[in-house]
Design a protein around this motif. Sequence first.
Motif, PDB file in Angstrom:
ATOM      1  N   SER A 269      21.128 -19.222  81.631  1.00 42.31           N
ATOM      2  CA  SER A 269      21.602 -18.490  80.445  1.00 42.31           C
ATOM      3  C   SER A 269      21.339 -17.129  80.727  1.00 42.31           C
ATOM      4  CB  SER A 269      20.730 -19.086  79.380  1.00 42.31           C
ATOM      5  OG  SER A 269      19.371 -18.711  79.659  1.00 42.31           O
ATOM      6  N   VAL A 270      22.019 -16.145  79.737  1.00 43.22           N
ATOM      7  CA  VAL A 270      21.851 -14.907  80.092  1.00 43.22           C
ATOM      8  C   VAL A 270      20.912 -14.319  79.108  1.00 43.22           C
ATOM      9  CG1 VAL A 270      23.186 -12.663  79.694  1.00 43.22           C
ATOM     10  CG2 VAL A 270      24.345 -14.918  80.711  1.00 43.22           C
ATOM     11  N   ARG A 271      20.060 -13.575  79.237  1.00 43.82           N
ATOM     12  CA  ARG A 271      19.053 -13.080  78.308  1.00 43.82           C
ATOM     13  C   ARG A 271      19.267 -11.553  78.257  1.00 43.82           C
ATOM     14  NH1 ARG A 271      15.349 -17.121  77.350  1.00 43.82           N
ATOM     15  NH2 ARG A 271      15.538 -18.985  78.525  1.00 43.82           N
ATOM     16  N   ASP A 272      18.557 -11.066  77.197  1.00 42.85           N
ATOM     17  CA  ASP A 272      18.542  -9.733  76.915  1.00 42.85           C
ATOM     18  C   ASP A 272      17.505  -9.051  77.624  1.00 42.85           C
ATOM     19  OD1 ASP A 272      16.754 -10.316  74.823  1.00 42.85           O
ATOM     20  OD2 ASP A 272      17.574  -9.280  73.363  1.00 42.85           O
ATOM     21  N   ALA A 273      17.161  -7.806  77.155  1.00 46.41           N
ATOM     22  CA  ALA A 273      15.848  -6.918  77.730  1.00 46.41           C
ATOM     23  C   ALA A 273      14.290  -7.620  77.341  1.00 46.41           C
ATOM     24  CB  ALA A 273      15.918  -5.510  77.422  1.00 46.41           C
ATOM     25  N   HIS A 274      14.605  -8.280  76.009  1.00 41.81           N
ATOM     26  CA  HIS A 274      13.404  -8.968  75.554  1.00 41.81           C
ATOM     27  C   HIS A 274      13.322 -10.327  75.695  1.00 41.81           C
ATOM     28  CE1 HIS A 274      12.478  -5.209  73.505  1.00 41.81           C
ATOM     29  NE2 HIS A 274      13.700  -5.126  73.166  1.00 41.81           N
ATOM     30  N   GLY A 275      13.995 -10.928  76.656  1.00 36.83           N
ATOM     31  CA  GLY A 275      14.259 -12.333  76.884  1.00 36.83           C
ATOM     32  C   GLY A 275      14.863 -13.370  75.887  1.00 36.83           C
ATOM     33  N   ASN A 276      15.587 -12.616  74.833  1.00 32.08           N
ATOM     34  CA  ASN A 276      16.226 -13.408  73.883  1.00 32.08           C
ATOM     35  C   ASN A 276      17.558 -13.836  74.451  1.00 32.08           C
ATOM     36  OD1 ASN A 276      14.336 -13.027  71.880  1.00 32.08           O
ATOM     37  ND2 ASN A 276      15.364 -11.098  71.566  1.00 32.08           N
ATOM     38  N   VAL A 277      18.044 -15.260  74.364  1.00 30.42           N
ATOM     39  CA  VAL A 277      19.344 -15.965  75.002  1.00 30.42           C
ATOM     40  C   VAL A 277      20.083 -15.253  74.073  1.00 30.42           C
ATOM     41  CG1 VAL A 277      20.407 -18.049  75.481  1.00 30.42           C
ATOM     42  CG2 VAL A 277      17.826 -18.156  75.805  1.00 30.42           C
TER      43      VAL A 277
ATOM     44  N   GLY B  27      35.761   3.683  70.100  1.00 32.63           N
ATOM     45  CA  GLY B  27      35.628   5.000  70.693  1.00 32.63           C
ATOM     46  C   GLY B  27      35.693   5.114  72.095  1.00 32.63           C
ATOM     47  N   ILE B  28      35.233   3.905  72.787  1.00 31.91           N
ATOM     48  CA  ILE B  28      35.184   3.951  74.086  1.00 31.91           C
ATOM     49  C   ILE B  28      36.317   2.968  74.701  1.00 31.91           C
ATOM     50  CG2 ILE B  28      33.848   3.387  76.201  1.00 31.91           C
ATOM     51  CD1 ILE B  28      31.459   4.760  74.954  1.00 31.91           C
ATOM     52  N   GLY B  29      36.135   1.735  73.947  1.00 29.44           N
ATOM     53  CA  GLY B  29      37.181   0.782  74.687  1.00 29.44           C
ATOM     54  C   GLY B  29      36.376  -0.515  75.375  1.00 29.44           C
ATOM     55  N   ALA B  30      37.324  -1.295  75.928  1.00 31.41           N
ATOM     56  CA  ALA B  30      36.716  -2.306  76.612  1.00 31.41           C
ATOM     57  C   ALA B  30      35.953  -1.865  77.841  1.00 31.41           C
ATOM     58  CB  ALA B  30      37.885  -3.163  77.184  1.00 31.41           C
ATOM     59  N   MET B  31      34.801  -2.531  78.020  1.00 35.69           N
ATOM     60  CA  MET B  31      33.720  -2.245  79.132  1.00 35.69           C
ATOM     61  C   MET B  31      32.975  -3.659  79.439  1.00 35.69           C
ATOM     62  SD  MET B  31      31.269   0.573  77.464  1.00 35.69           S
ATOM     63  CE  MET B  31      30.542   0.815  79.237  1.00 35.69           C
ATOM     64  N   ASN B  32      32.125  -3.617  80.590  1.00 34.99           N
ATOM     65  CA  ASN B  32      31.108  -4.607  80.766  1.00 34.99           C
ATOM     66  C   ASN B  32      29.873  -3.930  80.803  1.00 34.99           C
ATOM     67  OD1 ASN B  32      33.166  -6.369  81.188  1.00 34.99           O
ATOM     68  ND2 ASN B  32      33.218  -5.995  83.543  1.00 34.99           N
ATOM     69  N   LEU B  33      28.918  -4.657  80.322  1.00 29.05           N
ATOM     70  CA  LEU B  33      27.544  -4.026  80.250  1.00 29.05           C
ATOM     71  C   LEU B  33      26.761  -4.997  80.844  1.00 29.05           C
ATOM     72  CD1 LEU B  33      27.341  -3.274  76.251  1.00 29.05           C
ATOM     73  CD2 LEU B  33      27.554  -1.790  78.491  1.00 29.05           C
ATOM     74  N   LYS B  34      25.548  -4.673  81.355  1.00 31.92           N
ATOM     75  CA  LYS B  34      24.316  -5.437  82.027  1.00 31.92           C
ATOM     76  C   LYS B  34      23.496  -5.840  80.615  1.00 31.92           C
ATOM     77  CE  LYS B  34      23.993  -3.286  86.493  1.00 31.92           C
ATOM     78  NZ  LYS B  34      23.253  -2.834  87.585  1.00 31.92           N
ATOM     79  N   SER B  35      22.881  -7.097  80.704  1.00 29.87           N
ATOM     80  CA  SER B  35      22.446  -7.590  79.709  1.00 29.87           C
ATOM     81  C   SER B  35      20.832  -7.125  79.572  1.00 29.87           C
ATOM     82  CB  SER B  35      22.098  -9.289  79.779  1.00 29.87           C
ATOM     83  OG  SER B  35      21.547  -9.567  81.068  1.00 29.87           O
ATOM     84  N   GLU B  36      20.362  -6.442  80.606  1.00 28.88           N
ATOM     85  CA  GLU B  36      19.140  -5.801  80.873  1.00 28.88           C
ATOM     86  C   GLU B  36      19.082  -4.237  79.897  1.00 28.88           C
ATOM     87  OE1 GLU B  36      19.038  -3.363  84.860  1.00 28.88           O
ATOM     88  OE2 GLU B  36      19.474  -5.650  85.036  1.00 28.88           O
ATOM     89  N   PHE B  37      20.077  -4.218  79.443  1.00 31.56           N
ATOM     90  CA  PHE B  37      20.114  -2.769  78.805  1.00 31.56           C
ATOM     91  C   PHE B  37      20.390  -3.085  77.096  1.00 31.56           C
ATOM     92  CE2 PHE B  37      21.621  -1.170  83.042  1.00 31.56           C
ATOM     93  CZ  PHE B  37      20.205  -0.659  83.327  1.00 31.56           C
TER      94      PHE B  37
END
Length: 116
Positions: free
Chosen positions: A46-54, A102-112
């Motif tokens: 599972s993908v988790r955020d910076a605080h460990g939430n799924v 304002g920016i458009g489509a992009m990819n992010l890392k879940s740690e941020f």
Amino acid sequence: MPDAMKCPNCQSEHAYQDRNLWVCPECAHEWSAAAGAAADAPQDASVRDAHGNVLTDGDSVIVMKDLKVKGSSSVVKGGTKVRNIRLQDATDGHNIACKIDGIGAMNLKSEFVKKA
């Protein structure tokens, strides 16, 4: 010979036990039999955020810090709310696909990001 006694680094069958560690004479790799059993356990994909939430598809997240947009002079400000994310398997760590106003489509890392 069980796999726990084979070297996980080079798969040599000449590994020997030295107290609580296994040692490979061919590549000098040392490992614990308990650590090898833990590595064989199924990993949580599972993908988790910076605080460990799924995180799941369709969630909303909040960007935690200013992020520079590669190839542009734009910046995604910390505190920006991103709605309707899509999770993806990425080898480079960018496992969230989204659209930011304002920016458009992009990819992010879940740690941020953190779950909203």
